[in-house]
Design a protein around this motif. Structure first.
Motif, PDB file in Angstrom:
ATOM      1  N   THR A  15       2.300  22.058  54.453  1.00 56.54           N
ATOM      2  CA  THR A  15       3.266  23.029  54.944  1.00 56.54           C
ATOM      3  C   THR A  15       2.945  24.434  54.454  1.00 56.54           C
ATOM      4  O   THR A  15       3.426  25.412  55.012  1.00 56.54           O
ATOM      5  N   THR A  16       2.109  24.536  53.429  1.00 56.39           N
ATOM      6  CA  THR A  16       1.783  25.852  52.878  1.00 56.39           C
ATOM      7  C   THR A  16       0.673  26.551  53.647  1.00 56.39           C
ATOM      8  O   THR A  16       0.354  27.694  53.369  1.00 56.39           O
ATOM      9  N   VAL A  17       0.037  25.854  54.586  1.00 54.34           N
ATOM     10  CA  VAL A  17      -1.098  26.423  55.309  1.00 54.34           C
ATOM     11  C   VAL A  17      -0.655  26.837  56.710  1.00 54.34           C
ATOM     12  O   VAL A  17      -0.044  26.056  57.438  1.00 54.34           O
ATOM     13  N   ASP A  18      -0.956  28.066  57.083  1.00 53.93           N
ATOM     14  CA  ASP A  18      -0.649  28.564  58.418  1.00 53.93           C
ATOM     15  C   ASP A  18      -1.905  28.423  59.266  1.00 53.93           C
ATOM     16  O   ASP A  18      -2.851  29.198  59.145  1.00 53.93           O
ATOM     17  N   SER A  19      -1.933  27.405  60.139  1.00 55.45           N
ATOM     18  CA  SER A  19      -3.140  27.150  60.924  1.00 55.45           C
ATOM     19  C   SER A  19      -3.421  28.258  61.922  1.00 55.45           C
ATOM     20  O   SER A  19      -4.536  28.364  62.446  1.00 55.45           O
ATOM     21  N   SER A  20      -2.447  29.086  62.216  1.00 55.37           N
ATOM     22  CA  SER A  20      -2.683  30.212  63.126  1.00 55.37           C
ATOM     23  C   SER A  20      -3.579  31.262  62.483  1.00 55.37           C
ATOM     24  O   SER A  20      -4.033  32.185  63.155  1.00 55.37           O
ATOM     25  N   ARG A  21      -3.821  31.124  61.198  1.00 55.88           N
ATOM     26  CA  ARG A  21      -4.672  32.071  60.483  1.00 55.88           C
ATOM     27  C   ARG A  21      -6.130  31.630  60.426  1.00 55.88           C
ATOM     28  O   ARG A  21      -6.930  32.207  59.684  1.00 55.88           O
ATOM     29  N   GLN A  61     -19.106  44.453  65.938  1.00 57.50           N
ATOM     30  CA  GLN A  61     -17.693  44.782  65.799  1.00 57.50           C
ATOM     31  C   GLN A  61     -16.861  43.548  66.114  1.00 57.50           C
ATOM     32  O   GLN A  61     -17.059  42.901  67.152  1.00 57.50           O
ATOM     33  N   ILE A  62     -15.946  43.177  65.226  1.00 54.92           N
ATOM     34  CA  ILE A  62     -14.990  42.095  65.471  1.00 54.92           C
ATOM     35  C   ILE A  62     -13.870  42.660  66.339  1.00 54.92           C
ATOM     36  O   ILE A  62     -13.280  43.694  66.004  1.00 54.92           O
ATOM     37  N   GLN A  63     -13.542  41.985  67.442  1.00 53.96           N
ATOM     38  CA  GLN A  63     -12.639  42.561  68.437  1.00 53.96           C
ATOM     39  C   GLN A  63     -11.246  41.944  68.446  1.00 53.96           C
ATOM     40  O   GLN A  63     -10.573  41.939  69.481  1.00 53.96           O
ATOM     41  N   GLU A  64     -10.816  41.420  67.319  1.00 55.63           N
ATOM     42  CA  GLU A  64      -9.428  40.991  67.174  1.00 55.63           C
ATOM     43  C   GLU A  64      -9.037  41.135  65.711  1.00 55.63           C
ATOM     44  O   GLU A  64      -9.899  41.193  64.830  1.00 55.63           O
ATOM     45  N   SER A  65      -7.758  41.195  65.463  1.00 53.34           N
ATOM     46  CA  SER A  65      -7.288  41.332  64.085  1.00 53.34           C
ATOM     47  C   SER A  65      -7.544  40.049  63.303  1.00 53.34           C
ATOM     48  O   SER A  65      -7.237  38.944  63.767  1.00 53.34           O
ATOM     49  N   ILE A  66      -8.138  40.186  62.122  1.00 54.60           N
ATOM     50  CA  ILE A  66      -8.360  39.040  61.240  1.00 54.60           C
ATOM     51  C   ILE A  66      -7.758  39.298  59.863  1.00 54.60           C
ATOM     52  O   ILE A  66      -8.082  38.609  58.897  1.00 54.60           O
ATOM     53  N   ARG A  67      -6.862  40.257  59.783  1.00 50.84           N
ATOM     54  CA  ARG A  67      -6.230  40.596  58.513  1.00 50.84           C
ATOM     55  C   ARG A  67      -5.491  39.377  57.954  1.00 50.84           C
ATOM     56  O   ARG A  67      -4.655  38.767  58.635  1.00 50.84           O
ATOM     57  N   GLY A  68      -5.831  38.966  56.734  1.00 50.49           N
ATOM     58  CA  GLY A  68      -5.178  37.830  56.102  1.00 50.49           C
ATOM     59  C   GLY A  68      -5.598  36.474  56.620  1.00 50.49           C
ATOM     60  O   GLY A  68      -4.973  35.466  56.286  1.00 50.49           O
ATOM     61  N   CYS A  69      -6.681  36.409  57.401  1.00 54.66           N
ATOM     62  CA  CYS A  69      -7.107  35.149  58.026  1.00 54.66           C
ATOM     63  C   CYS A  69      -8.220  34.470  57.233  1.00 54.66           C
ATOM     64  O   CYS A  69      -8.971  35.117  56.497  1.00 54.66           O
ATOM     65  N   ASP A  70      -8.328  33.156  57.425  1.00 56.26           N
ATOM     66  CA  ASP A  70      -9.486  32.394  56.969  1.00 56.26           C
ATOM     67  C   ASP A  70     -10.536  32.462  58.069  1.00 56.26           C
ATOM     68  O   ASP A  70     -10.342  31.901  59.158  1.00 56.26           O
ATOM     69  N   VAL A  71     -11.633  33.142  57.805  1.00 60.09           N
ATOM     70  CA  VAL A  71     -12.654  33.377  58.814  1.00 60.09           C
ATOM     71  C   VAL A  71     -13.872  32.511  58.517  1.00 60.09           C
ATOM     72  O   VAL A  71     -14.368  32.484  57.387  1.00 60.09           O
ATOM     73  N   PHE A  72     -14.352  31.812  59.543  1.00 63.09           N
ATOM     74  CA  PHE A  72     -15.543  30.978  59.445  1.00 63.09           C
ATOM     75  C   PHE A  72     -16.601  31.539  60.392  1.00 63.09           C
ATOM     76  O   PHE A  72     -16.358  31.673  61.591  1.00 63.09           O
ATOM     77  N   LEU A  73     -17.762  31.863  59.841  1.00 66.25           N
ATOM     78  CA  LEU A  73     -18.856  32.460  60.607  1.00 66.25           C
ATOM     79  C   LEU A  73     -19.970  31.435  60.755  1.00 66.25           C
ATOM     80  O   LEU A  73     -20.602  31.047  59.773  1.00 66.25           O
ATOM     81  N   VAL A  74     -20.216  30.970  61.979  1.00 68.70           N
ATOM     82  CA  VAL A  74     -21.226  29.946  62.241  1.00 68.70           C
ATOM     83  C   VAL A  74     -22.547  30.635  62.555  1.00 68.70           C
ATOM     84  O   VAL A  74     -22.670  31.333  63.565  1.00 68.70           O
ATOM     85  N   GLN A  75     -23.530  30.445  61.693  1.00 70.04           N
ATOM     86  CA  GLN A  75     -24.817  31.111  61.888  1.00 70.04           C
ATOM     87  C   GLN A  75     -25.923  30.403  61.113  1.00 70.04           C
ATOM     88  O   GLN A  75     -26.201  30.725  59.953  1.00 70.04           O
ATOM     89  N   GLY A 314     -16.766  20.676  62.409  1.00 62.14           N
ATOM     90  CA  GLY A 314     -15.396  21.056  62.723  1.00 62.14           C
ATOM     91  C   GLY A 314     -14.397  20.423  61.774  1.00 62.14           C
ATOM     92  O   GLY A 314     -13.451  21.080  61.306  1.00 62.14           O
ATOM     93  N   GLU A 315     -14.582  19.135  61.471  1.00 62.14           N
ATOM     94  CA  GLU A 315     -13.689  18.451  60.537  1.00 62.14           C
ATOM     95  C   GLU A 315     -13.784  19.071  59.145  1.00 62.14           C
ATOM     96  O   GLU A 315     -12.773  19.241  58.449  1.00 62.14           O
ATOM     97  N   THR A 316     -14.991  19.426  58.734  1.00 68.03           N
ATOM     98  CA  THR A 316     -15.173  20.047  57.416  1.00 68.03           C
ATOM     99  C   THR A 316     -14.482  21.404  57.358  1.00 68.03           C
ATOM    100  O   THR A 316     -13.821  21.739  56.366  1.00 68.03           O
ATOM    101  N   HIS A 321     -10.057  24.765  55.403  1.00 63.28           N
ATOM    102  CA  HIS A 321      -8.909  25.620  55.733  1.00 63.28           C
ATOM    103  C   HIS A 321      -7.612  25.050  55.171  1.00 63.28           C
ATOM    104  O   HIS A 321      -6.758  25.795  54.678  1.00 63.28           O
ATOM    105  N   GLU A 322      -7.468  23.718  55.214  1.00 62.08           N
ATOM    106  CA  GLU A 322      -6.250  23.077  54.732  1.00 62.08           C
ATOM    107  C   GLU A 322      -6.305  22.734  53.244  1.00 62.08           C
ATOM    108  O   GLU A 322      -5.378  22.128  52.706  1.00 62.08           O
ATOM    109  N   GLU A 323      -7.433  23.103  52.608  1.00 57.28           N
ATOM    110  CA  GLU A 323      -7.608  22.818  51.176  1.00 57.28           C
ATOM    111  C   GLU A 323      -7.509  21.319  50.893  1.00 57.28           C
ATOM    112  O   GLU A 323      -6.875  20.892  49.918  1.00 57.28           O
ATOM    113  N   SER A 324      -8.145  20.530  51.751  1.00 55.74           N
ATOM    114  CA  SER A 324      -8.205  19.089  51.593  1.00 55.74           C
ATOM    115  C   SER A 324      -9.606  18.675  51.164  1.00 55.74           C
ATOM    116  O   SER A 324     -10.548  19.473  51.208  1.00 55.74           O
TER     117      SER A 324
END
Length: 331
Positions: A15-21, A61-75, A314-316, A321-324
Motif C-alpha cells: 500500500t506504500t507504493v504508488d504504481s502510477s509513479r 529530452q524526456i517529454q513527460e514529467s517524471i518528478r518523484g518517479c521511479d524511472v527505468f532506462l532499458v539500454q 519486466g517481473e524484476t 519498484h515494489e521493493e519486493s
C-alpha cells in the motif's frame, strides 16, 4: 526441474507504493525489447526526443514529467558500444535533472564486461570504469543480466540486481526431446555457469572443454573432459562473440562422438565471422540465444532460435519498484 517463466505479477502490491509513479524509457540499442517489457508491465514506453547533431553529439529530452518517479532506462550497451553507453549516460543525466526519485539502468547486456581485471601491465579495468561512470551520471541502481564475471557486481558502489537467462533457456530445452543430455562448459572459466545450468536440467552430467587461448578472440580447443559419446551435448556460455570458442568446441564434441550439439548463450554478440561459423552445416542442431541484444535480419540463420527475456525483466522491474524480493524468482 526448477525453472522460471514470468507470466504474471505474483507479489502483493504494498500500500506504500504508488504504481502510477513507475516510468519506463529506452534508448536506441534495443527498443523492441523495451516495448515487450512495457507490454508485460502494462505501461507505455515513455516519450522522448533523441537526435544527433552534425558533429556527432547527441541530444535527448524526456517529454513527460517524471518528478518523484521511479524511472527505468532499458539500454543494453551492445555494438556500437560507445554510442549506446553515451546515450545511456545522457538519458540518466536528463532524468536526474528532471527530479526523478530513483533511476535504474536496465542493462541486459553490459558492454566492456570482459575488461574486468588486469592481465598485463598498464591496462584499464574498463568494466569498473563504466560502473563509475554510471554512478557519477546519477544512476541509483543497476539491473544487469548474465554479467561476464561475478565480481563485476562488486564494481558498483550502488545496488546491482544480477539476474540470469538460464531459466528461459532451460524452459525452452525442456520442450525438446533431447534424449540423454550432457551439459558442456566451453572452457574452465565457465564451469560454475555450466554446473548451475546442469543442475536446472535435472542434474545432468557435466563435461569441460580444455582449451588454450593464443590471443584475444582466438581460441584452440584441445580435449574434452567427460563422456559425451552418444549424447546430446548442450554447450553453455554467457555470450557468443565471434563464435570461435563455441564452434571449435562443437567440432571437438562431434569428434568425441556427441550425437547432437546445441549451443546456448544469453547474449548474441555475433561479431564477424560468427554467423558463418555457427551456420556451418552439420555442426549445431540449434543455437539458442535470448533477445538481450537485437540480431539483425541478415545475421539470422536456420539453426538460430531466439527467446525473449522481456517477461523476466519486466517481473524484476516490477519487484524492484515494489521493493519486493528479486532472488526469490529463481528459487
Amino acid at each position: 526441474m526448477t525453472s522460471y517463466v514470468a507470466t504474471e505479477r505474483s507479489v502483493p502490491t504494498p500500500t506504500t507504493v504508488d504504481s502510477s509513479r513507475l516510468r519506463l524509457f529506452c534508448g536506441n540499442s534495443n527498443p523492441a525489447l523495451a516495448q515487450e517489457i512495457a507490454g508485460y508491465l502494462g505501461i507505455p514506453v515513455g516519450p522522448r526526443v533523441s537526435k544527433g547533431f552534425a558533429d556527432g553529439e547527441l541530444y535527448i529530452q524526456i517529454q513527460e514529467s517524471i518528478r518523484g518517479c521511479d524511472v527505468f532506462l532499458v539500454q543494453p550497451t551492445c555494438a556500437p558500444v560507445n554510442d549506446h553507453l553515451m546515450e545511456l549516460l545522457i538519458m540518466v543525466d536528463a532524468c536526474r535533472r528532471a527530479s526523478a526519485r530513483q533511476i535504474t539502468a536496465v542493462i541486459p547486456y553490459y558492454g566492456y564486461a570482459r575488461a574486468d581485471r588486469k592481465t598485463a601491465g598498464r591496462e584499464s579495468i574498463t568494466a569498473k570504469l563504466v560502473a563509475n561512470l554510471l554512478k557519477e551520471s546519477g544512476v541509483n541502481r543497476v539491473l544487469a543480466m548474465d554479467l561476464h564475471s561475478a565480481q563485476i557486481q562488486g564494481y558498483f558502489d550502488i545496488p546491482c540486481d544480477h539476474i540470469y537467462g538460464a531459466p528461459v533457456l532451460v524452459d525452452y530445452l525442456a520442450t525438446r526431446d533431447l534424449g540423454e543430455v550432457v551439459v558442456v562448459s566451453p572452457d574452465v572459466g565457465g564451469v560454475a555457469r555450466a554446473r548451475a545450468f546442469a543442475k536446472r536440467m535435472d542434474d545432468a552430467p557435466l563435461a569441460i572443454i580444455d582449451k588454450r587461448r593464443s590471443a584475444h578472440n582466438v581460441a584452440e580447443s584441445l580435449t574434452v573432459i567427460g563422456d559425451v559419446s552418444g549424447k546430446t551435448a548442450v554447450l553453455v556460455d554467457d555470450m557468443i562473440d565471434t563464435g570461435g570458442t563455441i564452434s571449435q568446441g562443437a567440432k571437438l564434441l562431434r569428434q568425441q562422438g556427441a550425437k547432437r550439439v546445441i549451443a546456448c548463450a544469453t547474449h548474441a554478440v555475433f561479431s564477424p565471422p560468427a554467423v558463418a561459423r555457427l551456420s556451418e552445416p552439420g555442426l549445431f542442431e540449434e543455437v539458442v540465444v535470448t533477445n538481450s541484444i537485437p540480431v539483425a535480419p541478415e545475421d539470422r540463420f536456420p539453426q538460430l532460435q531466439m527467446l525473449s527475456v522481456a517477461n523476466m525483466l519486466g517481473e524484476t522491474i516490477w519487484r524492484i519498484h515494489e521493493e519486493s524480493s528479486v532472488s526469490s524468482m529463481f528459487r
